[in-house]
Design a protein around this motif. Structure first.
Motif, PDB file in Angstrom:
ATOM      1  N   LYS A  60      75.123  26.870  67.734  1.00 27.54           N
ATOM      2  CA  LYS A  60      73.893  26.625  68.485  1.00 27.54           C
ATOM      3  C   LYS A  60      73.405  27.960  69.039  1.00 27.54           C
ATOM      4  CE  LYS A  60      75.337  22.029  69.898  1.00 27.54           C
ATOM      5  NZ  LYS A  60      75.679  21.146  71.009  1.00 27.54           N
ATOM      6  N   ASP A  61      72.112  28.021  69.316  1.00 21.67           N
ATOM      7  CA  ASP A  61      71.550  29.243  69.897  1.00 21.67           C
ATOM      8  C   ASP A  61      72.267  29.622  71.190  1.00 21.67           C
ATOM      9  OD1 ASP A  61      69.723  29.569  67.844  1.00 21.67           O
ATOM     10  OD2 ASP A  61      68.071  28.622  68.938  1.00 21.67           O
ATOM     11  N   ALA A  62      72.630  28.621  71.982  1.00 22.72           N
ATOM     12  CA  ALA A  62      73.319  28.892  73.251  1.00 22.72           C
ATOM     13  C   ALA A  62      74.670  29.568  73.014  1.00 22.72           C
ATOM     14  CB  ALA A  62      73.506  27.598  74.036  1.00 22.72           C
ATOM     15  N   THR A  63      75.371  29.177  71.963  1.00 23.69           N
ATOM     16  CA  THR A  63      76.669  29.786  71.648  1.00 23.69           C
ATOM     17  C   THR A  63      76.489  31.234  71.221  1.00 23.69           C
ATOM     18  OG1 THR A  63      77.535  27.630  70.973  1.00 23.69           O
ATOM     19  CG2 THR A  63      78.740  29.583  70.214  1.00 23.69           C
ATOM     20  N   ILE A  64      75.488  31.483  70.390  1.00 25.40           N
ATOM     21  CA  ILE A  64      75.217  32.864  69.963  1.00 25.40           C
ATOM     22  C   ILE A  64      74.845  33.714  71.173  1.00 25.40           C
ATOM     23  CG2 ILE A  64      73.717  34.325  68.551  1.00 25.40           C
ATOM     24  CD1 ILE A  64      73.542  31.932  66.587  1.00 25.40           C
ATOM     25  N   GLU A  65      74.085  33.146  72.081  1.00 20.30           N
ATOM     26  CA  GLU A  65      73.708  33.867  73.303  1.00 20.30           C
ATOM     27  C   GLU A  65      74.941  34.164  74.158  1.00 20.30           C
ATOM     28  OE1 GLU A  65      71.499  36.037  75.730  1.00 20.30           O
ATOM     29  OE2 GLU A  65      70.663  35.103  73.944  1.00 20.30           O
ATOM     30  N   GLN A  66      75.875  33.212  74.252  1.00 17.32           N
ATOM     31  CA  GLN A  66      77.113  33.439  75.005  1.00 17.32           C
ATOM     32  C   GLN A  66      77.892  34.616  74.419  1.00 17.32           C
ATOM     33  OE1 GLN A  66      77.985  28.899  74.987  1.00 17.32           O
ATOM     34  NE2 GLN A  66      79.599  29.831  76.218  1.00 17.32           N
ATOM     35  N   ILE A  67      77.957  34.678  73.099  1.00 19.50           N
ATOM     36  CA  ILE A  67      78.663  35.777  72.434  1.00 19.50           C
ATOM     37  C   ILE A  67      77.950  37.092  72.719  1.00 19.50           C
ATOM     38  CG2 ILE A  67      79.293  36.743  70.178  1.00 19.50           C
ATOM     39  CD1 ILE A  67      79.601  33.751  69.250  1.00 19.50           C
ATOM     40  N   ALA A  68      76.632  37.074  72.617  1.00 21.44           N
ATOM     41  CA  ALA A  68      75.849  38.286  72.867  1.00 21.44           C
ATOM     42  C   ALA A  68      76.065  38.798  74.288  1.00 21.44           C
ATOM     43  CB  ALA A  68      74.368  38.010  72.611  1.00 21.44           C
ATOM     44  N   VAL A  69      76.039  37.901  75.251  1.00 22.48           N
ATOM     45  CA  VAL A  69      76.242  38.297  76.646  1.00 22.48           C
ATOM     46  C   VAL A  69      77.654  38.840  76.845  1.00 22.48           C
ATOM     47  CG1 VAL A  69      76.430  37.400  79.008  1.00 22.48           C
ATOM     48  CG2 VAL A  69      74.474  36.768  77.584  1.00 22.48           C
ATOM     49  N   ALA A  70      78.642  38.163  76.275  1.00 20.22           N
ATOM     50  CA  ALA A  70      80.038  38.578  76.446  1.00 20.22           C
ATOM     51  C   ALA A  70      80.298  39.969  75.877  1.00 20.22           C
ATOM     52  CB  ALA A  70      80.969  37.561  75.793  1.00 20.22           C
ATOM     53  N   ARG A 130      84.506  39.522  66.196  1.00 26.78           N
ATOM     54  CA  ARG A 130      85.827  39.276  66.799  1.00 26.78           C
ATOM     55  C   ARG A 130      86.857  40.270  66.273  1.00 26.78           C
ATOM     56  NH1 ARG A 130      90.217  36.784  65.000  1.00 26.78           N
ATOM     57  NH2 ARG A 130      89.203  35.656  63.295  1.00 26.78           N
ATOM     58  N   GLU A 131      86.866  40.478  64.965  1.00 23.36           N
ATOM     59  CA  GLU A 131      87.840  41.390  64.367  1.00 23.36           C
ATOM     60  C   GLU A 131      87.576  42.843  64.775  1.00 23.36           C
ATOM     61  OE1 GLU A 131      87.568  40.404  60.212  1.00 23.36           O
ATOM     62  OE2 GLU A 131      88.956  38.713  60.438  1.00 23.36           O
ATOM     63  N   HIS A 132      86.305  43.195  64.945  1.00 18.40           N
ATOM     64  CA  HIS A 132      85.972  44.552  65.389  1.00 18.40           C
ATOM     65  C   HIS A 132      86.619  44.852  66.739  1.00 18.40           C
ATOM     66  CE1 HIS A 132      83.606  48.195  66.091  1.00 18.40           C
ATOM     67  NE2 HIS A 132      83.407  47.734  67.319  1.00 18.40           N
ATOM     68  N   TYR A 133      86.612  43.863  67.615  1.00 18.95           N
ATOM     69  CA  TYR A 133      87.198  44.037  68.941  1.00 18.95           C
ATOM     70  C   TYR A 133      88.690  43.709  68.970  1.00 18.95           C
ATOM     71  CZ  TYR A 133      82.549  44.906  70.690  1.00 18.95           C
ATOM     72  OH  TYR A 133      81.313  45.458  70.910  1.00 18.95           O
ATOM     73  N   SER A 176      87.594  33.223  71.980  1.00 14.85           N
ATOM     74  CA  SER A 176      86.981  31.976  72.436  1.00 14.85           C
ATOM     75  C   SER A 176      87.020  31.869  73.960  1.00 14.85           C
ATOM     76  CB  SER A 176      87.638  30.761  71.778  1.00 14.85           C
ATOM     77  OG  SER A 176      89.008  30.687  72.092  1.00 14.85           O
ATOM     78  N   TYR A 177      88.107  32.328  74.574  1.00 13.04           N
ATOM     79  CA  TYR A 177      88.199  32.324  76.037  1.00 13.04           C
ATOM     80  C   TYR A 177      87.149  33.263  76.636  1.00 13.04           C
ATOM     81  CZ  TYR A 177      89.985  32.949  80.748  1.00 13.04           C
ATOM     82  OH  TYR A 177      90.095  33.014  82.115  1.00 13.04           O
ATOM     83  N   THR A 178      87.008  34.449  76.049  1.00 16.60           N
ATOM     84  CA  THR A 178      86.045  35.441  76.534  1.00 16.60           C
ATOM     85  C   THR A 178      84.619  34.913  76.456  1.00 16.60           C
ATOM     86  OG1 THR A 178      87.502  37.236  75.834  1.00 16.60           O
ATOM     87  CG2 THR A 178      85.184  37.799  76.176  1.00 16.60           C
ATOM     88  N   VAL A 179      84.321  34.203  75.376  1.00 16.26           N
ATOM     89  CA  VAL A 179      82.971  33.695  75.149  1.00 16.26           C
ATOM     90  C   VAL A 179      82.714  32.405  75.926  1.00 16.26           C
ATOM     91  CG1 VAL A 179      81.439  32.783  73.356  1.00 16.26           C
ATOM     92  CG2 VAL A 179      82.789  34.821  72.909  1.00 16.26           C
ATOM     93  N   GLY A 180      83.760  31.622  76.140  1.00 18.01           N
ATOM     94  CA  GLY A 180      83.606  30.360  76.860  1.00 18.01           C
ATOM     95  C   GLY A 180      83.425  29.161  75.955  1.00 18.01           C
ATOM     96  N   ILE A 181      84.048  29.217  74.772  1.00 20.88           N
ATOM     97  CA  ILE A 181      84.034  28.079  73.854  1.00 20.88           C
ATOM     98  C   ILE A 181      85.478  27.757  73.483  1.00 20.88           C
ATOM     99  CG2 ILE A 181      81.739  28.586  72.936  1.00 20.88           C
ATOM    100  CD1 ILE A 181      83.074  29.781  70.447  1.00 20.88           C
ATOM    101  N   SER A 182      85.695  26.606  72.888  1.00 13.78           N
ATOM    102  CA  SER A 182      87.058  26.249  72.504  1.00 13.78           C
ATOM    103  C   SER A 182      87.466  27.007  71.242  1.00 13.78           C
ATOM    104  CB  SER A 182      87.171  24.743  72.257  1.00 13.78           C
ATOM    105  OG  SER A 182      86.516  24.390  71.055  1.00 13.78           O
TER     106      SER A 182
END
Length: 99
Positions: free
Chosen positions: A43-53, A11-14, A22-28
């Protein structure tokens, strides 16, 4: 330190605040705060959301978390100098033929 810390580094890198990330990734934002402070494990799904984003691989994010957990162990640092630097450069697509 762990995956939550790795997420904060991403997050800080970007140069994003928690709200934007959190908005970009789709989590609160609350969930992100809990992850970054280590109060919850993503959760694995959250890490995957970050990876995709951020167009990276979820396995690299997990690997960065492991590296951060082991970074204070002298034997790990002797065996794998610059481990975290290499993994994060791969996450940020800055690795130029590292291997």
């Amino acid at each position: 330190m762990g995956v939550g810390h790795a997420i904060r580094i991403i997050r800080e890198h970007y140069k994003m605040d928690q709200r934007t990330f959190s908005y970009t990734v789709g989590i609160s934002q609350t969930s992100l705060c809990l992850l970054e402070t280590g109060k919850t494990i993503p959760k694995d799904a959250t890490i995957e959301q970050i990876a995709v984003a951020f167009n990276t691989d979820a396995a690299l994010i997990k690997l960065a978390g492991v590296g951060l957990q082991l970074a204070n162990q002298k034997s790990f640092n002797r065996a794998f100098p610059n481990f975290n630097e290499i993994v994060f450069s791969m996450i940020f697509k800055e690795a130029n033929n590292v291997f």
